[in-house]
Motif scaffolding. Structure first.
Motif, mmCIF file in Angstrom:
data_model
loop_
_atom_site.group_PDB
_atom_site.id
_atom_site.type_symbol
_atom_site.label_atom_id
_atom_site.label_comp_id
_atom_site.label_asym_id
_atom_site.label_seq_id
_atom_site.Cartn_x
_atom_site.Cartn_y
_atom_site.Cartn_z
ATOM 1 N N GLY A 210 0.912 -1.143 -0.167
ATOM 2 C CA GLY A 210 -0.234 -0.112 0.024
ATOM 3 C C GLY A 210 0.845 1.236 -0.014
ATOM 4 N N TYR A 211 0.218 2.291 0.259
ATOM 5 C CA TYR A 211 0.965 3.726 0.387
ATOM 6 C C TYR A 211 2.138 3.762 1.270
ATOM 7 C CZ TYR A 211 1.443 8.429 1.982
ATOM 8 O OH TYR A 211 2.099 9.709 2.078
ATOM 9 N N LEU B 286 4.135 3.978 -4.597
ATOM 10 C CA LEU B 286 2.908 4.485 -4.034
ATOM 11 C C LEU B 286 3.033 5.513 -3.182
ATOM 12 C CD1 LEU B 286 0.641 1.232 -4.213
ATOM 13 C CD2 LEU B 286 0.122 3.323 -5.433
ATOM 14 N N SER B 287 3.640 6.628 -3.340
ATOM 15 C CA SER B 287 3.872 7.827 -2.573
ATOM 16 C C SER B 287 3.676 8.902 -3.309
ATOM 17 C CB SER B 287 5.280 7.490 -1.688
ATOM 18 O OG SER B 287 5.338 6.553 -0.932
ATOM 19 N N PHE B 288 4.691 9.029 -4.301
ATOM 20 C CA PHE B 288 4.781 10.293 -4.974
ATOM 21 C C PHE B 288 3.860 10.176 -6.269
ATOM 22 C CE2 PHE B 288 8.486 9.989 -2.205
ATOM 23 C CZ PHE B 288 8.150 11.074 -1.548
ATOM 24 N N LYS B 289 3.474 9.046 -6.580
ATOM 25 C CA LYS B 289 2.774 8.792 -8.100
ATOM 26 C C LYS B 289 1.256 8.660 -7.730
ATOM 27 C CE LYS B 289 6.477 8.788 -10.434
ATOM 28 N NZ LYS B 289 6.683 9.943 -11.606
ATOM 29 N N THR B 290 0.438 9.087 -8.755
ATOM 30 C CA THR B 290 -1.059 8.942 -8.685
ATOM 31 C C THR B 290 -1.233 7.246 -8.715
ATOM 32 O OG1 THR B 290 -1.184 9.238 -10.939
ATOM 33 C CG2 THR B 290 -1.688 11.174 -9.681
ATOM 34 N N ILE B 291 -2.667 6.969 -8.496
ATOM 35 C CA ILE B 291 -2.963 5.655 -8.529
ATOM 36 C C ILE B 291 -2.799 5.245 -10.257
ATOM 37 C CG2 ILE B 291 -4.835 4.119 -8.516
ATOM 38 C CD1 ILE B 291 -3.790 4.576 -5.909
ATOM 39 N N LYS B 292 -3.089 6.193 -10.957
ATOM 40 C CA LYS B 292 -3.082 5.960 -12.535
ATOM 41 C C LYS B 292 -1.733 5.652 -12.975
ATOM 42 C CE LYS B 292 -6.179 6.274 -16.046
ATOM 43 N NZ LYS B 292 -7.019 5.424 -16.117
ATOM 44 N N LYS B 293 -0.753 6.520 -12.497
ATOM 45 C CA LYS B 293 0.438 6.374 -12.819
ATOM 46 C C LYS B 293 1.290 5.078 -12.349
ATOM 47 C CE LYS B 293 1.716 11.097 -14.189
ATOM 48 N NZ LYS B 293 2.444 12.441 -13.985
ATOM 49 N N VAL C 62 -3.499 -10.020 -4.615
ATOM 50 C CA VAL C 62 -3.881 -9.666 -3.313
ATOM 51 C C VAL C 62 -3.101 -8.450 -3.090
ATOM 52 C CG1 VAL C 62 -4.093 -10.512 -1.066
ATOM 53 C CG2 VAL C 62 -4.137 -12.006 -2.797
ATOM 54 N N ALA C 63 -3.786 -7.529 -2.621
ATOM 55 C CA ALA C 63 -3.241 -6.170 -2.049
ATOM 56 C C ALA C 63 -3.658 -5.496 -1.031
ATOM 57 C CB ALA C 63 -3.683 -5.168 -3.328
ATOM 58 N N HIS C 64 -2.997 -4.765 -0.375
ATOM 59 C CA HIS C 64 -3.155 -3.929 1.004
ATOM 60 C C HIS C 64 -3.241 -2.644 0.784
ATOM 61 C CE1 HIS C 64 -1.799 -2.004 4.493
ATOM 62 N NE2 HIS C 64 -2.735 -2.766 5.301
ATOM 63 N N SER C 65 -4.243 -1.965 1.319
ATOM 64 C CA SER C 65 -4.445 -0.583 1.066
ATOM 65 C C SER C 65 -4.776 -0.022 -0.337
ATOM 66 C CB SER C 65 -3.364 0.101 2.152
ATOM 67 O OG SER C 65 -3.667 1.404 2.353
ATOM 68 N N SER C 66 -4.005 0.926 -0.501
ATOM 69 C CA SER C 66 -4.280 1.698 -1.977
ATOM 70 C C SER C 66 -3.640 0.748 -2.935
ATOM 71 C CB SER C 66 -3.748 3.137 -1.770
ATOM 72 O OG SER C 66 -2.037 2.861 -1.514
ATOM 73 N N GLY C 67 -2.815 -0.280 -2.721
ATOM 74 C CA GLY C 67 -2.532 -1.196 -3.792
ATOM 75 C C GLY C 67 -3.454 -1.848 -4.239
ATOM 76 N N GLY C 68 -4.746 -2.076 -3.494
ATOM 77 C CA GLY C 68 -5.992 -2.739 -4.008
ATOM 78 C C GLY C 68 -6.513 -1.493 -5.208
ATOM 79 N N LEU C 69 -6.507 -0.300 -5.034
ATOM 80 C CA LEU C 69 -7.054 0.499 -5.903
ATOM 81 C C LEU C 69 -6.264 0.425 -7.268
ATOM 82 C CD1 LEU C 69 -7.738 3.523 -3.584
ATOM 83 C CD2 LEU C 69 -9.278 1.922 -4.380
ATOM 84 N N VAL C 70 -4.858 0.121 -7.394
ATOM 85 C CA VAL C 70 -4.111 0.145 -8.583
ATOM 86 C C VAL C 70 -4.680 -1.253 -9.269
ATOM 87 C CG1 VAL C 70 -1.801 -0.674 -9.332
ATOM 88 C CG2 VAL C 70 -1.910 1.006 -7.374
#
Length: 215
Positions: A10-11, A39-46, A71-79
Motif C-alpha cells: 500500500g501507500y 505508491l507515495s509520490f505517484k498517482t494511482i493512475k501512473k 492480493v493487495a493491501h490498502s491503496s495497492g488494491g486501487l491499483v
C-alpha cells in the motif's frame, strides 16, 4: 502447488511490507510474487501503468491456462482495480482480494487535502484516494472477476481517532465495503498489522479457492 499470487503493498510502503503475507501464503502452497510500485509520490493512475507492464511481462511466463491471483493491501488494491478497468482480456486472472483497501475513498485524505494541501500535492497517491478524485478513475467493479475484501476493525492508530465510524486506524470499514464485492469480512486488526496475520492469509486462501471467505 496452487496458483500464482501477486502481492501488492500500500501507500508509502515497499514490497517487503508484504513479506509476512508472502511467507504465510507460501506455507499454504501458493507461488507468491512481490511487486513494488511508487505508491507515495505517484498517482494511482501512473503507478497503475507500471503495474500493467509488470503483469504483462509475467503473463509471458505463464503456462497454458495458468491463472494469476491478485492480493493487495490498502491503496495497492486501487491499483489492481484500475488495472482490471483498463484491460479487456482477463482470462489470465483467477480472483482478487483487497485488504483494508479504501474502495470508497479515504476520509483522512480528504482532511489532509483540506488542511494540509501541500501534503497531498507532494504525496500524489494520497490525493488519488480522495473520493472525488477516486471517482474520476472509474475503477473496476468486478463485473467479470470475483473480488473479495477484508476490513480491519481495530482502531489502534492516532489518526484513526479523527474518524467517526468503525475503522482500522486509517480506513473506515464502510470505505472498504462495496456493493460490487463477491464477499466481505472484517477481522479484529489494525491497518498496519492486518496483512501480517495468519488469520488473514487463511481468509485469502479461502476466497482464492472458493470465491468466499467462509470455507
Amino acid at each position: 502447488m496452487k496458483e500464482k499470487v501477486i502481492l501488492l503493498h500500500g501507500y508509502y510502503k515497499k514490497k517487503n511490507d508484504m513479506q509476512v503475507l508472502k511467507e504465510n501464503l507460501t506455507k499454504l502452497s501458493y507461488q507468491v510474487i512481490l511487486f513494488e510500485l511508487p505508491l507515495s509520490f505517484k498517482t494511482i493512475k501512473k503507478a497503475g501503468l507500471i503495474f500493467k507492464n509488470k503483469v504483462q511481462k509475467l503473463k509471458l511466463e505463464l503456462a497454458e491456462d495458468e491463472k494469476i491471483n491478485f492480493v493487495a493491501h490498502s491503496s495497492g488494491g486501487l491499483v489492481i482495480r484500475n488495472y482490471l478497468a483498463e484491460i479487456e482480456d482477463k482470462s489470465h486472472i483467477n480472483r482478487v482480494v483487497l485488504i483494508a483497501t479504501p474502495n470508497c475513498g479515504s476520509s483522512l485524505a480528504v482532511k489532509g487535502k483540506k488542511y494540509l494541501p501541500f501534503f497531498t500535492k507532494i504525496f500524489k497517491t494520497l490525493d488519488s484516494i480522495v473520493p472525488t478524485e477516486l471517482a474520476k478513475l472509474q475503477l473496476s467493479k468486478g463485473d467479470d472477476i470475483e473480488i473479495g475484501a477484508i476490513a480491519g476493525t481495530k482502531n489502534n492508530l492516532l489518526l484513526g481517532k479523527l474518524l467517526k465510524d468503525a475503522n482500522d486506524g486509517r480506513i473506515e470499514v464502510d470505505s472498504v465495503k462495496a456493493d460490487f464485492l463477491s464477499d466481505f469480512i472484517t477481522l479484529p486488526y489494525g491497518h498496519k498489522e492486518i496483512h501480517y496475520q495468519l488469520e488473514t492469509a487463511e481468509a485469502v486462501d479461502c476466497f482464492l479457492q472458493k470465491g468466499k471467505f467462509n470455507c
